[in-house]
Scaffold this motif. Structure first.
Motif, PDB file in Angstrom:
ATOM      1  N   PRO A  16      18.672   7.331 -20.178  1.00 21.78           N
ATOM      2  CA  PRO A  16      19.135   9.081 -20.721  1.00 21.78           C
ATOM      3  C   PRO A  16      19.087   9.759 -22.196  1.00 21.78           C
ATOM      4  N   HIS A  23      20.907  -1.245 -31.261  1.00 23.71           N
ATOM      5  CA  HIS A  23      21.583  -3.074 -30.873  1.00 23.71           C
ATOM      6  C   HIS A  23      20.596  -3.849 -29.898  1.00 23.71           C
ATOM      7  N   MET A  35      33.001 -13.538 -27.607  1.00 27.21           N
ATOM      8  CA  MET A  35      34.611 -14.418 -27.030  1.00 27.21           C
ATOM      9  C   MET A  35      34.588 -15.898 -26.743  1.00 27.21           C
ATOM     10  N   LEU A  39      37.871 -17.809 -27.215  1.00 33.63           N
ATOM     11  CA  LEU A  39      38.769 -18.703 -25.690  1.00 33.63           C
ATOM     12  C   LEU A  39      38.466 -20.084 -26.266  1.00 33.63           C
TER      13      LEU A  39
ATOM     14  N   ARG B 352      24.378 -12.023 -15.852  1.00 34.10           N
ATOM     15  CA  ARG B 352      23.866 -12.668 -16.239  1.00 34.10           C
ATOM     16  C   ARG B 352      21.888 -12.417 -16.005  1.00 34.10           C
ATOM     17  N   ASP B 357      22.349  -1.503 -19.029  1.00 35.31           N
ATOM     18  CA  ASP B 357      22.609  -0.885 -20.046  1.00 35.31           C
ATOM     19  C   ASP B 357      23.480  -1.547 -20.368  1.00 35.31           C
ATOM     20  N   MET B 358      24.233  -2.608 -22.016  1.00 32.51           N
ATOM     21  CA  MET B 358      25.313  -2.875 -22.155  1.00 32.51           C
ATOM     22  C   MET B 358      25.877  -0.772 -22.938  1.00 32.51           C
ATOM     23  N   HIS B 360      27.192   0.274 -25.108  1.00 28.57           N
ATOM     24  CA  HIS B 360      28.640  -0.104 -26.941  1.00 28.57           C
ATOM     25  C   HIS B 360      29.184   1.079 -27.742  1.00 28.57           C
ATOM     26  N   HIS B 361      29.231   2.141 -26.549  1.00 31.71           N
ATOM     27  CA  HIS B 361      30.055   3.842 -27.496  1.00 31.71           C
ATOM     28  C   HIS B 361      31.355   3.445 -27.818  1.00 31.71           C
ATOM     29  N   LEU B 374      43.239 -10.004 -22.957  1.00 32.56           N
ATOM     30  CA  LEU B 374      43.350 -10.832 -24.036  1.00 32.56           C
ATOM     31  C   LEU B 374      45.065 -11.662 -24.400  1.00 32.56           C
ATOM     32  N   THR B 416      40.737 -17.332 -18.077  1.00 35.43           N
ATOM     33  CA  THR B 416      39.089 -17.829 -18.562  1.00 35.43           C
ATOM     34  C   THR B 416      38.629 -17.076 -18.207  1.00 35.43           C
ATOM     35  N   ASN B 419      38.686 -13.501 -17.566  1.00 39.43           N
ATOM     36  CA  ASN B 419      38.643 -12.351 -18.193  1.00 39.43           C
ATOM     37  C   ASN B 419      37.257 -11.739 -18.884  1.00 39.43           C
ATOM     38  N   ILE B 420      36.619 -13.072 -18.988  1.00 41.37           N
ATOM     39  CA  ILE B 420      35.031 -13.084 -18.851  1.00 41.37           C
ATOM     40  C   ILE B 420      34.266 -12.295 -18.087  1.00 41.37           C
ATOM     41  N   ILE B 423      35.470  -8.784 -18.626  1.00 41.82           N
ATOM     42  CA  ILE B 423      35.223  -7.760 -19.957  1.00 41.82           C
ATOM     43  C   ILE B 423      33.970  -7.527 -19.869  1.00 41.82           C
ATOM     44  N   GLU B 424      32.801  -8.692 -19.253  1.00 41.53           N
ATOM     45  CA  GLU B 424      31.330  -7.892 -18.905  1.00 41.53           C
ATOM     46  C   GLU B 424      31.112  -6.674 -17.358  1.00 41.53           C
ATOM     47  N   HIS B 427      32.017  -3.310 -19.717  1.00 46.30           N
ATOM     48  CA  HIS B 427      30.632  -3.515 -20.468  1.00 46.30           C
ATOM     49  C   HIS B 427      29.496  -2.714 -20.073  1.00 46.30           C
ATOM     50  N   ARG B 428      29.287  -2.646 -18.921  1.00 49.01           N
ATOM     51  CA  ARG B 428      27.812  -1.796 -18.178  1.00 49.01           C
ATOM     52  C   ARG B 428      28.516  -0.831 -18.323  1.00 49.01           C
ATOM     53  N   ASP B 433      23.764   6.563 -14.036  1.00 49.64           N
ATOM     54  CA  ASP B 433      22.265   6.292 -14.998  1.00 49.64           C
ATOM     55  C   ASP B 433      21.213   6.544 -13.307  1.00 49.64           C
TER      56      ASP B 433
END
Lengths: 570, 570
Positions: A16, A23, A35, A39, B352, B357-358, B360-361, B374, B416, B419-420, B423-424, B427-428, B433
């Protein structure tokens, strides 16, 4: 009938707030792939760093052949990946949809090939040197330079033809492969820098303070009576140490190009902004020869100073001669750095009046250039600050200390001003824009100049260049005509300004070359001047200089490349 | 009539290639102002770094009061600037047009205030300690903690009310002021870390290896007979050393917030993307209590292990007891790290399947978070790699070495994977929403469910969840209806998935707290386990650990903050 709007709405309902989403799924998973490869690179770099730093110290039970063994293995993996890339990945359909016009310019690739040739010569020397006492060494010491030679040939060929690629297949494999190769180059660089520093510190302290500092660093000590006595072996040894600076620069050049390739993996270039500048390298055109003459004068006198300094410091044991040599070295550097600082400030002021547009397009090459310039300058900054603290805090203040202080302060100033000048220069649109619009503009003038009086009539307040016989305030409907007049007057000013910028960048380029040559070929006033050595103690000062100086040397190298670009663009 | 098109054309002619230019003049000079403040910061950081590192070594003629003197002066300048900002800059018209909703979240500011309070207590202890032998010391040692206390109060108030500001007046002054304050915090951090390391190495080696390593580092040695003998002085001393970890974290928290403020100077926030998430901290809602219970269990047992370890290692001189303590410590850490790694992998797998949505702003806070995670992980990576090389290369392989090796490998793996996962998570898009579109979506279903058979009729291939009594291929005009069905099935799965993610992040959060407490409050298996100490020698291993461990400790702290954000967002 009802499904269509439902689907559209529900798919809209998912975002929305979302602005026009550009993207695609590939773009979204780019971060994940990146990434993972980062790494991988971090871990490999840290492992290499651990091994190299451990092997450099005498009391640690890690040997240089452990490092060579690791490097040989990763080099072989890199060669395999590069061949896979050239044979399989690049040949796939739609593999390379775009080329990044900024990546891998011809002078960078040319420099790479030049350094690659010197590295190959170094590898021949190294193989020859180690073959001289073949029986006493582990085989890896002879295998390593051979594998390195193959790696250098394969990598140089790969970078020559692929530096501009924006690859779009095998994304993750390519990213990991590029990072692996980049890491290998960094590991080779670390190993070379360490080896050279150890060697330097050995030759420096072989005669003067035998025994006291010897224990700290390992070196190529004669093992089990297998010493390097024959004349050809001696030539091989000194030859390969003289060629180390080229190998070091080769690794860094290759790393920079690989990083740009890695950034370009999967990149979609907007064709709108994708204008290739066919910039031609027109040396000496549009210059007054002032910059080049002054620069060459400094370059030649710098070489003379370097030779005299090396001879006086290394051969004579008298402290008087050494002091003289130091005073000469510092004086030359102070003059050179002062001139460079002044010229950089002048250049930055000229840019203040430059009305060319700033170039804000995405450009990984330029971003990397800036980051490397700012990052590499930290090395010289750190050395200078440590010197300043040592000179200010220690008591006997003689001429050499005063010169050392001035030299350190000027180093900081010069790096700062030069970075500002280069970064401003790299952010300008190339002048091709002006050329292209000239014919267009002439048409416009042709149209306007039919009624030339109308123009000169409307510009009484802004122009002393145009003759305006009419009194002020006559133009009643003057709708900001200064624009028109400016575009008539601009070419002359622009020409003068561009000539000035070209002079400046050529002069700075030549100065940076001599400031690169001096430390790269052995001048170490940091150790010849005993002030800091006594203040910090040998091990601390050696650690500071040996870690920071390679970055300082790389800075000079990189500044030369960037100034060449500024020269061509202005 | 002719001027108008001429003007338009000539102004267009300047940018023949230019895409729609959105850069106003302010935007163009942003880089210049930024660069100047960055150069200021770099120079100040390097100067502070030089002084602090020089003061830490015994043979260097720089003293800790030189460092305190410099820090006091820059703190006073910072206080002056902050007051100027609060009284003049922020009160100007149009000064703060936008607020960055991501900057300075309430838990970060809360943490800052908490650490500020502990820092103030530390300053009181420090003032008390130095006042005990007032006569023998330079006055700066007492002035410094007092000025620091004022600085902490002013800065905390400033950050509490201004952390979200996007300031639009006095741009250059504000940038320089922010960078100066940021640099001051980093300098205080460096000074505190060094002071603590020196103190730790003194207490560690006071009894065991008196004399041999003593010369390397300076400490708070008794000067001219002014030793700390009275009980209150002893309490003050041990008190302020126990409170150092909080001062260290305070400086880092403040630095991070100042950096985000600096990035936000002059920023124009697109109102389109500027949606404030009113996320509420609903602890324990929508969880099964598994994560929190397991995490608390590990936290409590970790505290017990730490206490037993400290007592056994520090009080008893028997190597048997020490070995037992080390085995216990390593075993606990291995269990904890294995669980954390598994949980992180599980979380990444759940992501996964997450169809959110990711996000990306542009978000300076998140970019900084990622860079810090990191970057700070490098510290622990480096220690682990050095440990691994030492254990693998040295010969007597006992139980402690095997545990040490496993521990180091798991450290690398856990950093490692964590961090993954983080970071994931960052980014959500926040789940708000989903809430907002639910009413909207329900309307759509309302419309569709009038003919519910039409939906179930058209989804034979994708759903095992929906009963479809009709044979396949009946829906002739099925225009991809799986979308509709999925959005019916989603809520249940999403609920389960979100609960799982909440459990994971709470568990990881508690584990990171105990892994922060252990090194921050004195556990140093790196020195108690003599393997690496013998392999690298004391000075090299101490340098590695003392430089890298503060980053490792900061990593844990920062991971806790980030995991809290992931918990709230999932």
């Amino acid at each position: 009938m009802t499904e269509e709007p439902v689907q559209t709405d529900s798919s809209l309902g998912h975002h929305p707030h979302s602005p026009p989403l550009t993207h695609n799924p590939k773009e979204i998973w780019k971060k994940g792939g990146r990434m993972f490869s980062v790494l991988l690179a971090i871990n490999l770099v840290l492992l290499a760093c651990t091994l190299v730093s451990s092997a450099a110290f005498n009391q640690v039970a890690v040997h240089d052949y452990d490092v060579f063994f690791m490097l040989t293995i990763v080099m072989l993996i890199c060669i395999a990946w590069i061949l896979f890339y050239l044979i399989v990945t690049a040949k796939r359909q739609n593999a390379i949809l775009y080329k990044d016009s900024h990546a891998g310019p011809v002078w960078l690739r040319g420099g790479l090939v030049l350094f690659a040739i010197f590295t190959l010569v170094m590898d021949v020397f190294k193989t020859g040197y180690y073959s001289s006492f073949y029986n006493c060494l582990s085989a890896i010491k002879i295998i390593y330079p051979i594998v390195q030679a193959v790696f250098v040939i394969v990598q140089t060929y790969f970078l020559w033809i692929s530096a501009k690629d924006c690859i779009h297949v095998h994304l993750n494999v390519t990213r990991c492969g590029l990072m692996l190769t980049l890491t290998t180059n960094l590991a080779v660089w670390m190993s070379a820098v360490t080896d050279e520093s150890v060697h330097k510190s050995h030759t420096k302290f072989q005669n003067t303070t035998e025994g006291t500092h010897r224990w700290i660093m390992k070196g190529n000590l004669p093992i089990n009576g297998c010493s390097c006595n024959s004349q050809i072996c001696q030539i091989f040894q000194s030859g390969y140490f003289w060629l180390y600076p080229f190998n070091i620069e080769y690794s860094l050049f290759a790393s920079a190009m690989l990083y740009v390739m890695w950034k370009n993996v999967g990149r979609l270039i907007d064709h709108h902004t994708h204008h290739i500048h066919q910039l031609k390298f027109r040396l000496f055109r549009k210059t007054f020869f002032v910059g080049i003459v002054l620069g060459l004068f400094i370059l030649v006198s710098g070489l003379a100073v370097l030779i005299v300094y090396e001879v006086q410091v290394n051969t004579s044991g008298q402290p008087d001669k050494k002091n003289e040599a130091l005073i000469m070295y510092y004086t030359f550097n102070i003059v050179c750095l002062s001139l460079m600082s002044l010229v950089c400030i002048g250049g930055s002021i000229v840019y203040r009046f430059d009305k060319r547009d700033m170039d804000h397009h995405k450009n990984p090459t330029r971003t990397l250039d800036m980051a490397l310039l700012l990052g590499a300058a930290l090395g010289q900054y750190a050395i200078s600050y440590y010197s300043i603290v040592a000179v200010v805090a220690s008591t006997p203040r003689d001429a050499v200390s005063a010169l050392n202080l001035t030299y350190s302060l000027l180093m900081i100033a010069q790096h700062t001003f030069q970075n500002i000048f280069i970064i401003e220069g790299l952010h300008r649109q190339p002048p091709e824009d002006d050329h292209k619009i000239h014919p267009h503009r002439k048409d416009l003038y042709g149209l306007t100049f039919v009624n030339i009086n109308a123009v000169s009539l409307r510009v009484p307040e802004s122009s002393s260049a145009l003759p305006s016989p009419l009194p002020h305030g006559q133009g009643a409907v003057a709708i900001q005509p200064s624009d028109v007049v400016q575009s008539i007057m601009v070419p002359k000013k622009v020409k003068w300004r561009r000539k000035f910028l070209k002079e400046i960048s050529l002069f700075l380029l030549l100065c940076n070359i001599i400031l690169w040559i001096m430390p790269a070929f052995g001048a170490r006033p940091q150790f010849d001047n005993v002030k800091e050595l006594n203040f910090y103690g040998y091990s601390m000062w050696a650690a500071i200089v040996d870690i920071c100086l390679p970055f300082g040397i790389f800075y000079r190298m990189h500044a030369v490349a960037s100034l060449l670009e500024v020269y061509i663009m202005s």
